[in-house]
Scaffold this motif. Structure first.
Motif, PDB file in Angstrom:
ATOM      1  N   VAL A  67      -5.476  -0.479   6.710  1.00 55.25           N
ATOM      2  CA  VAL A  67      -4.123  -0.560   6.179  1.00 55.25           C
ATOM      3  C   VAL A  67      -3.746   0.668   5.350  1.00 55.25           C
ATOM      4  CG1 VAL A  67      -4.888  -1.904   4.165  1.00 55.25           C
ATOM      5  CG2 VAL A  67      -2.494  -2.020   4.908  1.00 55.25           C
ATOM      6  N   ASP A  68      -4.673   1.197   4.554  1.00 55.28           N
ATOM      7  CA  ASP A  68      -4.318   2.336   3.707  1.00 55.28           C
ATOM      8  C   ASP A  68      -4.153   3.617   4.517  1.00 55.28           C
ATOM      9  OD1 ASP A  68      -3.718   3.071   0.945  1.00 55.28           O
ATOM     10  OD2 ASP A  68      -5.449   4.404   1.109  1.00 55.28           O
ATOM     11  N   ASP A  69      -4.756   3.677   5.713  1.00 54.66           N
ATOM     12  CA  ASP A  69      -4.530   4.830   6.589  1.00 54.66           C
ATOM     13  C   ASP A  69      -3.110   4.800   7.143  1.00 54.66           C
ATOM     14  OD1 ASP A  69      -7.085   5.855   6.230  1.00 54.66           O
ATOM     15  OD2 ASP A  69      -7.917   4.735   7.915  1.00 54.66           O
ATOM     16  N   VAL A  70      -2.609   3.618   7.436  1.00 53.41           N
ATOM     17  CA  VAL A  70      -1.212   3.488   7.869  1.00 53.41           C
ATOM     18  C   VAL A  70      -0.281   3.910   6.743  1.00 53.41           C
ATOM     19  CG1 VAL A  70       0.560   1.874   8.684  1.00 53.41           C
ATOM     20  CG2 VAL A  70      -1.814   1.614   9.446  1.00 53.41           C
ATOM     21  N   ALA A  71      -0.595   3.487   5.522  1.00 53.41           N
ATOM     22  CA  ALA A  71       0.211   3.867   4.356  1.00 53.41           C
ATOM     23  C   ALA A  71       0.170   5.372   4.132  1.00 53.41           C
ATOM     24  CB  ALA A  71      -0.286   3.131   3.114  1.00 53.41           C
ATOM     25  N   ALA A  72      -0.986   5.985   4.381  1.00 49.31           N
ATOM     26  CA  ALA A  72      -1.122   7.436   4.203  1.00 49.31           C
ATOM     27  C   ALA A  72      -0.225   8.192   5.172  1.00 49.31           C
ATOM     28  CB  ALA A  72      -2.582   7.853   4.389  1.00 49.31           C
ATOM     29  N   ALA A  73      -0.088   7.678   6.398  1.00 49.46           N
ATOM     30  CA  ALA A  73       0.783   8.313   7.382  1.00 49.46           C
ATOM     31  C   ALA A  73       2.235   8.261   6.926  1.00 49.46           C
ATOM     32  CB  ALA A  73       0.623   7.618   8.734  1.00 49.46           C
ATOM     33  N   ALA A  74       2.661   7.113   6.397  1.00 48.11           N
ATOM     34  CA  ALA A  74       4.022   6.982   5.895  1.00 48.11           C
ATOM     35  C   ALA A  74       4.263   7.911   4.709  1.00 48.11           C
ATOM     36  CB  ALA A  74       4.288   5.534   5.490  1.00 48.11           C
ATOM     37  N   HIS A  88       0.831  -1.204   0.000  1.00 44.68           N
ATOM     38  CA  HIS A  88       0.000   0.000   0.000  1.00 44.68           C
ATOM     39  C   HIS A  88       0.872   1.263   0.000  1.00 44.68           C
ATOM     40  CE1 HIS A  88      -3.198  -2.825   1.075  1.00 44.68           C
ATOM     41  NE2 HIS A  88      -4.041  -1.884   0.718  1.00 44.68           N
ATOM     42  N   ILE A  89       1.983   1.210   0.714  1.00 48.88           N
ATOM     43  CA  ILE A  89       2.915   2.342   0.686  1.00 48.88           C
ATOM     44  C   ILE A  89       3.549   2.456  -0.690  1.00 48.88           C
ATOM     45  CG2 ILE A  89       5.012   3.325   1.694  1.00 48.88           C
ATOM     46  CD1 ILE A  89       4.357   1.853   4.285  1.00 48.88           C
ATOM     47  N   ALA A  90       3.920   1.322  -1.273  1.00 45.62           N
ATOM     48  CA  ALA A  90       4.515   1.327  -2.613  1.00 45.62           C
ATOM     49  C   ALA A  90       3.558   1.938  -3.635  1.00 45.62           C
ATOM     50  CB  ALA A  90       4.890  -0.098  -3.024  1.00 45.62           C
ATOM     51  N   ARG A  91       2.293   1.576  -3.550  1.00 45.00           N
ATOM     52  CA  ARG A  91       1.305   2.108  -4.496  1.00 45.00           C
ATOM     53  C   ARG A  91       1.164   3.622  -4.341  1.00 45.00           C
ATOM     54  NH1 ARG A  91      -2.774  -0.699  -3.021  1.00 45.00           N
ATOM     55  NH2 ARG A  91      -2.712  -2.325  -4.615  1.00 45.00           N
ATOM     56  N   ARG A  92       1.105   4.074  -3.091  1.00 48.34           N
ATOM     57  CA  ARG A  92       0.956   5.513  -2.848  1.00 48.34           C
ATOM     58  C   ARG A  92       2.174   6.294  -3.342  1.00 48.34           C
ATOM     59  NH1 ARG A  92      -2.463   8.190   0.507  1.00 48.34           N
ATOM     60  NH2 ARG A  92      -4.316   7.042   1.190  1.00 48.34           N
ATOM     61  N   MET A  93       3.365   5.779  -3.100  1.00 54.26           N
ATOM     62  CA  MET A  93       4.569   6.495  -3.520  1.00 54.26           C
ATOM     63  C   MET A  93       4.704   6.507  -5.041  1.00 54.26           C
ATOM     64  SD  MET A  93       5.529   7.695  -0.756  1.00 54.26           S
ATOM     65  CE  MET A  93       6.967   8.546  -1.413  1.00 54.26           C
ATOM     66  N   ALA A  94       4.280   5.445  -5.700  1.00 53.74           N
ATOM     67  CA  ALA A  94       4.302   5.413  -7.161  1.00 53.74           C
ATOM     68  C   ALA A  94       3.341   6.453  -7.729  1.00 53.74           C
ATOM     69  CB  ALA A  94       3.956   4.018  -7.664  1.00 53.74           C
ATOM     70  N   LYS A  95       2.142   6.550  -7.120  1.00 53.55           N
ATOM     71  CA  LYS A  95       1.171   7.543  -7.571  1.00 53.55           C
ATOM     72  C   LYS A  95       1.672   8.962  -7.333  1.00 53.55           C
ATOM     73  CE  LYS A  95      -3.086   4.837  -7.234  1.00 53.55           C
ATOM     74  NZ  LYS A  95      -4.426   4.725  -6.572  1.00 53.55           N
ATOM     75  N   ALA A  96       2.524   9.117  -6.331  1.00 51.86           N
ATOM     76  CA  ALA A  96       3.095  10.439  -6.043  1.00 51.86           C
ATOM     77  C   ALA A  96       4.242  10.782  -6.987  1.00 51.86           C
ATOM     78  CB  ALA A  96       3.580  10.496  -4.591  1.00 51.86           C
ATOM     79  N   GLY A  97       4.583   9.846  -7.888  1.00 47.11           N
ATOM     80  CA  GLY A  97       5.615  10.116  -8.888  1.00 47.11           C
ATOM     81  C   GLY A  97       7.000   9.626  -8.524  1.00 47.11           C
ATOM     82  N   TRP A  98       7.146   8.946  -7.395  1.00 50.51           N
ATOM     83  CA  TRP A  98       8.457   8.438  -6.981  1.00 50.51           C
ATOM     84  C   TRP A  98       8.761   7.114  -7.693  1.00 50.51           C
ATOM     85  CZ3 TRP A  98      11.188   9.407  -1.866  1.00 50.51           C
ATOM     86  CH2 TRP A  98      10.935  10.699  -1.406  1.00 50.51           C
ATOM     87  N   ARG A  99      10.029   6.838  -7.857  1.00 51.49           N
ATOM     88  CA  ARG A  99      10.453   5.496  -8.238  1.00 51.49           C
ATOM     89  C   ARG A  99      10.489   4.652  -6.960  1.00 51.49           C
ATOM     90  NH1 ARG A  99      15.837   5.625  -9.930  1.00 51.49           N
ATOM     91  NH2 ARG A  99      16.027   7.692  -8.983  1.00 51.49           N
TER      92      ARG A  99
END
Length: 327
Positions: free
Chosen positions: A189-196, A17-28
């Motif tokens: 789980v996605d709320d935890v990912a949002a915090a990260a 979930h963190i990986a998905r969020r960071m990818a959407k944010a434009g990060w590798r």
């Protein structure tokens, strides 16, 4: 060039979930795992080549150093609930995070998220809780500005909590549990990912955050809620402590006598020690409110993935609608 984050355990329940969020944010995103061939499901989270699984063994300095090369930030989601072979609590949850943080500092990486757990305590009778506390301390010693996330039990599609007990409820009229009165504060789980993500994108400061959802309930009440969602009538049986201890000892001995071939994923003696304490956010702890995040309630999420355990599965809602039309 876009920034790069290395996520240890990035193909797991929270890590993906963190990986998905960071990818959407434009990060590798570099997903560091023991078996990259089993982590290919993360590649579609971004454009071609944006999310890449790579091999890493967090018990080895050279392996960790290699996957940190060129990274701007790091996340560690690696954790275990049961010790097996060389993957013990001390090696994985104490030494592992410390190694990652130390080598990240050497590489000039200042931002790190460490996934811990509510109940992390150096003085706990539970080896799991002590190792989580040791991992936190090692991370903050090497990277004082790191973020440590301590979630309560985490729920969401693919979780090992509600899914496990919903599967158990398919067999027989009784659902046995231990620690029925222990209180939990389940967090999506996605709320935890949002915090990260918030921290990694410079939207929040470091330090320790305890994360819990909007509801605090006993273990028994959570099981009753789950049974309501899957439309099963079961007797939630609270096992007496002596019986639970005997079962846990038996399962632990079976793992030991098998030489580790049979891993005790049912109930361990160490888990019984953890269940003796409530798993809720401390009154004085920083949490979602400090991050500006409104956590999701269980009722808004559980039906979306536990429907498969209903007697009529995906057709339960359709049958309800048809029944309402007839009346």
């Amino acid at each position: 060039m876009s920034k790069l984050v290395t996520i240890f355990g990035g193909s797991g329940f929270v890590g993906r979930h963190i990986a998905r969020r960071m990818a959407k944010a434009g990060w590798r995103v570099r997903v560091a795992v023991r078996n990259p061939n089993l982590a290919m499901h993360v590649k579609p989270y971004g454009a071609v080549g944006q999310v890449e699984p790579v091999f890493c063994n967090i018990r080895d300095d050279g392996s960790v150093r290699d996957v940190l090369a060129g990274a701007d930030a790091v996340v560690n989601c690696v954790g275990i609930l049961v010790e097996s072979g060389r993957n013990g609590f001390e090696a994985v949850q104490a030494e592992g995070p410390g190694r990652i943080a130390r080598l990240a500092a050497e590489a000039g990486i200042s931002r790190m998220v460490q996934l811990s757990a509510i109940g992390a305590d150096a003085g706990s009778p539970s080896a799991y809780a002590r190792s989580k506390a040791a991992g936190e301390a090692a991370v903050l010693a090497a990277l004082p500005g790191a973020m440590v996330l301590r979630p309560s039990v985490i729920f969401g599609p693919g979780d090992s909590f509600f899914n496990r007990f919903a599967a158990m409820a398919q067999f027989g009229p009784v659902l046995p549990i231990t620690g029925a009165g222990t209180r939990f504060q389940p967090v999506y789980v996605d709320d935890v990912a949002a915090a990260a993500e918030l921290y990694l994108l410079d939207g929040a400061g470091g330090g320790i955050y305890e994360l819990g959802g909007p509801e605090v309930k006993t273990f028994r009440a959570l099981m009753q809620d789950m049974l309501g969602v899957i439309r099963k009538r079961r007797w939630v049986l609270a096992l007496p402590q002596p019986a639970a201890q005997t079962m846990a000892w038996s399962f632990d001995m079976l793992q030991k006598l098998s030489g580790g071939l049979l891993v005790n994923r049912m109930l361990t003696r160490d888990q019984l020690k953890s269940l003796a304490r409530d798993n809720v956010v401390a009154p004085d702890a920083r949490g979602f409110a400090d991050l500006g995040i409104s956590p999701a309630a269980m009722g808004a999420v559980l039906p979306g993935y536990l429907w498969r355990f209903r007697p009529d599965g995906q057709y339960a809602v359709l049958k309800d609608a048809a029944r309402n039309l007839r009346t």
